[in-house]
Design an enzyme around this catalytic site. Structure first.
Site, PDB file in Angstrom:
ATOM      1  N   GLU A  58     -30.703  29.398 -28.299  1.00  0.00           N
ATOM      2  CA  GLU A  58     -29.263  29.453 -28.586  1.00  0.00           C
ATOM      3  C   GLU A  58     -29.010  29.901 -30.027  1.00  0.00           C
ATOM      4  OE1 GLU A  58     -28.433  25.501 -27.178  1.00  0.00           O
ATOM      5  OE2 GLU A  58     -28.862  26.173 -25.143  1.00  0.00           O
ATOM      6  N   ASN A  80     -33.091  17.167 -27.120  1.00  0.00           N
ATOM      7  CA  ASN A  80     -32.248  18.046 -27.929  1.00  0.00           C
ATOM      8  C   ASN A  80     -30.802  17.855 -27.469  1.00  0.00           C
ATOM      9  OD1 ASN A  80     -30.939  20.145 -29.204  1.00  0.00           O
ATOM     10  ND2 ASN A  80     -31.994  21.777 -28.080  1.00  0.00           N
ATOM     11  N   SER A 101     -34.336  22.929 -18.068  1.00  0.00           N
ATOM     12  CA  SER A 101     -33.966  22.194 -16.857  1.00  0.00           C
ATOM     13  C   SER A 101     -34.978  21.122 -16.458  1.00  0.00           C
ATOM     14  CB  SER A 101     -33.697  23.178 -15.707  1.00  0.00           C
ATOM     15  OG  SER A 101     -32.644  24.065 -16.051  1.00  0.00           O
ATOM     16  N   LYS A 107     -28.149  19.028 -28.671  1.00  0.00           N
ATOM     17  CA  LYS A 107     -27.283  20.188 -28.938  1.00  0.00           C
ATOM     18  C   LYS A 107     -25.966  19.695 -29.565  1.00  0.00           C
ATOM     19  CE  LYS A 107     -29.755  22.648 -25.388  1.00  0.00           C
ATOM     20  NZ  LYS A 107     -29.782  23.657 -24.332  1.00  0.00           N
TER      21      LYS A 107
END
Ligand code: PGA
Length: 263
Positions: free
Chosen positions: A107, A13, A221, A15
């Site tokens: 998010e 991802n 993470s 982002k």
């Protein structure tokens, strides 16, 4: 219910990182790094989720160079077309050969106030366009302390799967909010506990057959140094990777977790 029948999925991802020119350099580097390492794509599936403005470029590159990466969007509209300024339809993603779409990332839930009902509507939109939704669920630290490790994710997934047919292809991503981009990684045991509870939700909502074939990812993470410990867990079938998916060598090492020393 072993993970033998489920092909592991390592999903990057991006982002809001990498413009379309950087995306070309990145995808080529990732491809060649995996190729040089002798990665066999039939053992682990690789998917990239670029920003919308990169997708056309990445699709062209994947197509031209026969790069075996799956492609996905990071979000989609609940609507198929019309006067919805700034929105992206599932139909547009499908037209660009996207196979997947991330839905309900924390998010989006936090910064765009997406509710469980919005997530459910987006899952339906994805399925209408033959896109596999990657349904993200996960609890904040406060929620974990208040209601335990599984309650929030279980409820979020229950709502997201309402009205989903038993034969639908979906991917679930357990992403504890407290572990995203923080370096504070969940333990493999913590990930397993929630992923196993989520598989039970898939079984209750879509049936045992769906539960046995649905891939459940851990996200938060993930790095080359910890991926193998997650993949040893029976209900973890892959990873949704943010920060570490932007460094080609690091992401390639995550994809090649089976080769790590001690695995
Ligand atoms: P991270 O992000 O790997 O940077 O923690 C994961 C995600 O948000 O999907």
């Amino acid at each position: 219910m072993g993970s033998v029948t489920r092909k592991p999925l390592i999903a990057g991802n991006w982002k809001m990182n990498l413009d379309h020119l950087q995306a070309v350099a990145f995808v080529q580097k990732l491809h060649w790094t995996l190729k040089d390492a002798g990665h066999e794509h039939d053992t682990v599936e690789v998917a990239v989720f670029p920003p919308f403005t990169d997708i056309r470029t990445v699709q062209t590159l994947i197509d031209a160079d026969k790069i075996p990466f799956a492609l996905g969007g990071q979000d989609l509209s609940t609507k198929d077309s019309g006067a919805y300024t700034g929105e992206i339809s599932g139909a547009f993603l499908k037209k660009l050969d996207a196979g997947y779409v991330i839905i309900g990332h924390s998010e989006r839930r936090e910064y765009h106030h997406e509710s469980d009902a919005d997530v459910a509507a987006k899952v339906q939109a994805a399925l209408r366009h033959d896109l596999v939704p990657v349904i993200c669920v996960g609890e904040t630290l406060e929620q974990r302390e208040e209601s335990g490790p599984t309650a929030v994710s279980v409820e979020q997934l229950k709502v997201a799967l309402e009205g989903v047919p038993a034969d639908a292809d979906v991917v679930v991503a357990y992403e504890p909010v407290w572990a995203i981009g923080t370096g504070q990684v969940a333990s493999p045991e913590q990930a397993q506990e929630v992923c196993s509870a989520l598989r039970a939700v898939v079984a209750a909502s879509l049936g045992d057959e769906a539960a046995a074939r649905t891939r459940i990812l851990y996200g938060g993470s993930v790095k080359s140094g910890n991926i193998a410990s997650f993949m040893r867990e029976p209900d973890v079938d892959g990873a949704l990777v943010g920060g570490a998916s932007l460094i080609a060598e690091e992401f390639a090492a995550i994809v090649r977790y089976q080769k790590h020393v001690g695995v």
